[in-house]
Every structure is written in C-alpha cells, then in structure tokens.
Design a protein around this motif. Sequence first.
Motif, PDB file in Angstrom:
ATOM      1  N   ILE A   1       8.105   3.744  -4.893  1.00  0.00           N
ATOM      2  CA  ILE A   1       7.737   4.611  -5.844  1.00  0.00           C
ATOM      3  C   ILE A   1       6.321   4.301  -6.043  1.00  0.00           C
ATOM      4  N   ASP A   2       5.314   5.029  -5.509  1.00  0.00           N
ATOM      5  CA  ASP A   2       4.024   4.962  -5.593  1.00  0.00           C
ATOM      6  C   ASP A   2       3.317   5.674  -6.895  1.00  0.00           C
ATOM      7  N   GLY A   3       3.119   5.146  -7.735  1.00  0.00           N
ATOM      8  CA  GLY A   3       2.637   5.416  -9.181  1.00  0.00           C
ATOM      9  C   GLY A   3       3.646   4.956 -10.174  1.00  0.00           C
ATOM     10  N   THR A   4       4.081   3.895 -10.121  1.00  0.00           N
ATOM     11  CA  THR A   4       5.349   3.180 -10.754  1.00  0.00           C
ATOM     12  C   THR A   4       4.720   3.049 -12.438  1.00  0.00           C
ATOM     13  N   ALA A   5       3.182   3.005 -12.540  1.00  0.00           N
ATOM     14  CA  ALA A   5       2.992   3.039 -14.116  1.00  0.00           C
ATOM     15  C   ALA A   5       3.191   4.513 -14.542  1.00  0.00           C
ATOM     16  N   CYS A   6       3.031   5.503 -13.883  1.00  0.00           N
ATOM     17  CA  CYS A   6       3.282   6.784 -14.396  1.00  0.00           C
ATOM     18  C   CYS A   6       4.719   7.089 -14.314  1.00  0.00           C
ATOM     19  N   PHE A   7       5.387   6.534 -13.423  1.00  0.00           N
ATOM     20  CA  PHE A   7       7.062   6.706 -13.499  1.00  0.00           C
ATOM     21  C   PHE A   7       7.428   6.262 -14.845  1.00  0.00           C
ATOM     22  N   LEU A   8       7.012   5.018 -15.097  1.00  0.00           N
ATOM     23  CA  LEU A   8       7.554   4.218 -16.284  1.00  0.00           C
ATOM     24  C   LEU A   8       7.267   4.980 -17.592  1.00  0.00           C
ATOM     25  N   ASN A   9       6.044   5.600 -17.712  1.00  0.00           N
ATOM     26  CA  ASN A   9       5.530   6.177 -18.807  1.00  0.00           C
ATOM     27  C   ASN A   9       5.756   7.543 -18.974  1.00  0.00           C
ATOM     28  N   GLY A  10       6.797   8.312 -17.988  1.00  0.00           N
ATOM     29  CA  GLY A  10       7.265   9.363 -18.263  1.00  0.00           C
ATOM     30  C   GLY A  10       6.275  10.685 -17.793  1.00  0.00           C
ATOM     31  N   LEU A  11       5.131  10.129 -16.883  1.00  0.00           N
ATOM     32  CA  LEU A  11       4.405  11.109 -16.220  1.00  0.00           C
ATOM     33  C   LEU A  11       4.770  11.595 -14.898  1.00  0.00           C
ATOM     34  N   HIS A  12       4.505  12.758 -14.516  1.00  0.00           N
ATOM     35  CA  HIS A  12       5.015  13.316 -13.350  1.00  0.00           C
ATOM     36  C   HIS A  12       4.433  12.836 -11.968  1.00  0.00           C
ATOM     37  N   ASN A  13       3.417  11.988 -12.014  1.00  0.00           N
ATOM     38  CA  ASN A  13       2.549  11.609 -10.787  1.00  0.00           C
ATOM     39  C   ASN A  13       3.036  10.421 -10.161  1.00  0.00           C
ATOM     40  N   TRP A  14       4.266  10.569  -9.234  1.00  0.00           N
ATOM     41  CA  TRP A  14       4.665   9.623  -8.767  1.00  0.00           C
ATOM     42  C   TRP A  14       5.466  10.348  -7.686  1.00  0.00           C
ATOM     43  N   CYS A  15       5.499   9.294  -6.523  1.00  0.00           N
ATOM     44  CA  CYS A  15       6.434   9.939  -5.279  1.00  0.00           C
ATOM     45  C   CYS A  15       6.822   8.650  -4.447  1.00  0.00           C
ATOM     46  N   VAL A  16       7.554   8.975  -3.449  1.00  0.00           N
ATOM     47  CA  VAL A  16       8.318   8.023  -2.103  1.00  0.00           C
ATOM     48  C   VAL A  16       7.289   8.452  -1.033  1.00  0.00           C
ATOM     49  N   SER A  17       6.751   7.338  -0.660  1.00  0.00           N
ATOM     50  CA  SER A  17       6.011   7.270   0.633  1.00  0.00           C
ATOM     51  C   SER A  17       6.310   6.609   1.786  1.00  0.00           C
ATOM     52  N   ILE A  18       6.607   7.182   2.999  1.00  0.00           N
ATOM     53  CA  ILE A  18       6.982   6.624   4.068  1.00  0.00           C
ATOM     54  C   ILE A  18       6.283   7.061   5.469  1.00  0.00           C
ATOM     55  N   GLY A  19       5.660   5.918   5.906  1.00  0.00           N
ATOM     56  CA  GLY A  19       4.764   6.161   7.027  1.00  0.00           C
ATOM     57  C   GLY A  19       4.969   5.356   8.353  1.00  0.00           C
ATOM     58  N   LEU A  20       4.684   5.639   9.409  1.00  0.00           N
ATOM     59  CA  LEU A  20       4.956   4.809  10.418  1.00  0.00           C
ATOM     60  C   LEU A  20       3.655   4.636  11.620  1.00  0.00           C
ATOM     61  N   LEU A  21       3.513   3.286  11.631  1.00  0.00           N
ATOM     62  CA  LEU A  21       2.618   3.115  12.701  1.00  0.00           C
ATOM     63  C   LEU A  21       3.148   2.744  14.115  1.00  0.00           C
ATOM     64  N   ILE A  22       2.592   3.463  15.274  1.00  0.00           N
ATOM     65  CA  ILE A  22       2.959   3.207  16.542  1.00  0.00           C
ATOM     66  C   ILE A  22       1.542   2.798  17.249  1.00  0.00           C
TER      67      ILE A  22
END
Length: 277
Positions: free
Chosen positions: A99-120
């Motif tokens: 959860i990127d944007g945990t503070a927003c998540f916990l305070n009821g704000l819609h600015n959070w997401c799941v981020s998955i990246g890959l290095l090769i």
Amino acid sequence: MTTTPPTAQDGLDIDARYAFARRVALEAARMGMNYYRDRNALVVEHKGDPQDVVSLADKEIEQFIRHQLSAHFPEDGFLGEESGSAALAARCVWVIDPIDGTACFLNGLHNWCVSIGLLIDGEPYLGAIADPNHDELFHGCLGRGAFVNDVPLAVSAAQHVREGLTGTGTFHPRGKQHFIPFLQGLLGEGGMFLRNGSGALMTAYVAAGRLIGYYETNLKSWDCLAGLVLVREAGGLVNDFFRDDGLLRGNPYLVACPGVYDQLAALIGPSLDGAVD
C-alpha cells in the motif's frame, strides 16, 4: 542506465512476468479495498517516526504478493517495504509496496495504490500500479510502452514549470531541508505544486501527462520502481536514482517531461545528485 531487452534465449519469460504483475496488482488492490472499507478496525504501528505508519493491511497484502511470487517465480529475488529482501543477487528482483500511501489509506483519502515493479539485471524493466479507488491500472514494460488500463501514456509537452502542476514531497528523517527552498524557487518561476501522499501514483501521473514532473527529497525504491518504467516508456526523463545503494537506502528523486526536467533539476540544485543527510 540502459539495457538490451532479454530475448527468449535468456530463459526469462517476460510475458508471464508482465501478465503476473498486472494480475496480482489488481488482486492485491481488491484486497486493499476490503481493508479500506473497514480501516477503523485496523491495527496501526509506527516505524520510529510518527508519520511513517504501517497497518495489518500492508503486512497481509505484502504476504499475499510474496506468496504468489514464490509459487510462480521461486528463482526470483524480492524486496518489500514491510518484509525485507531475499535473493537480491538474482537476475530478476521484484520490488513491492503493498500500500503506497498508507497515511492516506488510514485517513480515508483515496490517494493510495499497490505497486509491483521488476528489476532485470539491475534495470527497472516492468511495473504495475493498481489504483482501485479510480479503477486505474498503470502498467508498462521496457520496449512495449506504458498504459493506463488500455490507453497509451505520454508525458506532458510542457516547456516551462508554469505550464502545469509539479508533484513534490519530503520525508522527515532525510532531505527535508531541501524542500522549502525548492518550493520557493518553483513558485518564483510561476509554477504550482501538488502532494498527494503516494510516490507511485505521482510518478504514474507524470507518465500520464497529468503532472509535468515530480520531485521528492528522498524516496524509497518500492515507492517508485514500477513507475520509473512507465515514465521512461512514456517519453519522460529520470535522475540517477539507483546510485549509492539507492535500491536499499533511497535517494533524491526527479521524474519529469523533457521540456521541464532541466529547469526542475536546476531548482533542486546539487542535492539531487548528492548526499541528502
């Protein structure tokens, strides 16, 4: 950094990993929404700084993603915000923020997401950023373009900071002394800024042309790795984020459209490519 995309002879199934990142990001985001709707019941911990928080949702979603990775790509390495790292010497290393944007998540704000990246081979290669509040999946793969859902992304055509919004932010332990001087310079040039609490989303918004640039005084790799792929594939520029162990330690961070990158870098000054302590 530059790289030649792996070929079939390399034994890496890029298609499978790209499909996996998109699917699991969406599944994890749906899990996040279930927690979000019942967020007042979550147990919240602080990571040493009152503004740096983690919830049960962060931990359980990262555990879900890590389990999925172990089942499908057991040979790949892993770096997660909550559960640490494993096999970082592997050719493929996944970098996760549940959860990127945990503070927003916990305070009821819609600015959070799941981020998955890959290095090769140490290069940001593909990424997926799922925003369930707005039904948007930002995703991209090196050499294949970047998209929001099925719509191709392209960075802004702005030529001056006054022609759009610049995302910005800071982190309490490191680099905050550079924040106010940057804002003063930006405002002095007629620019305007936005901080939404999610580095992954602000990076994706640069790729989408919604922001002309995004500067953070110090950012962690799990907040931006997926988005770096999107920015590059959408025609944007990035600073040398991975220097000096940036993968594990974090660094000053700038992504922007070509027309304003140099102007923003000049407003930031030497701290962009120097120490932030």
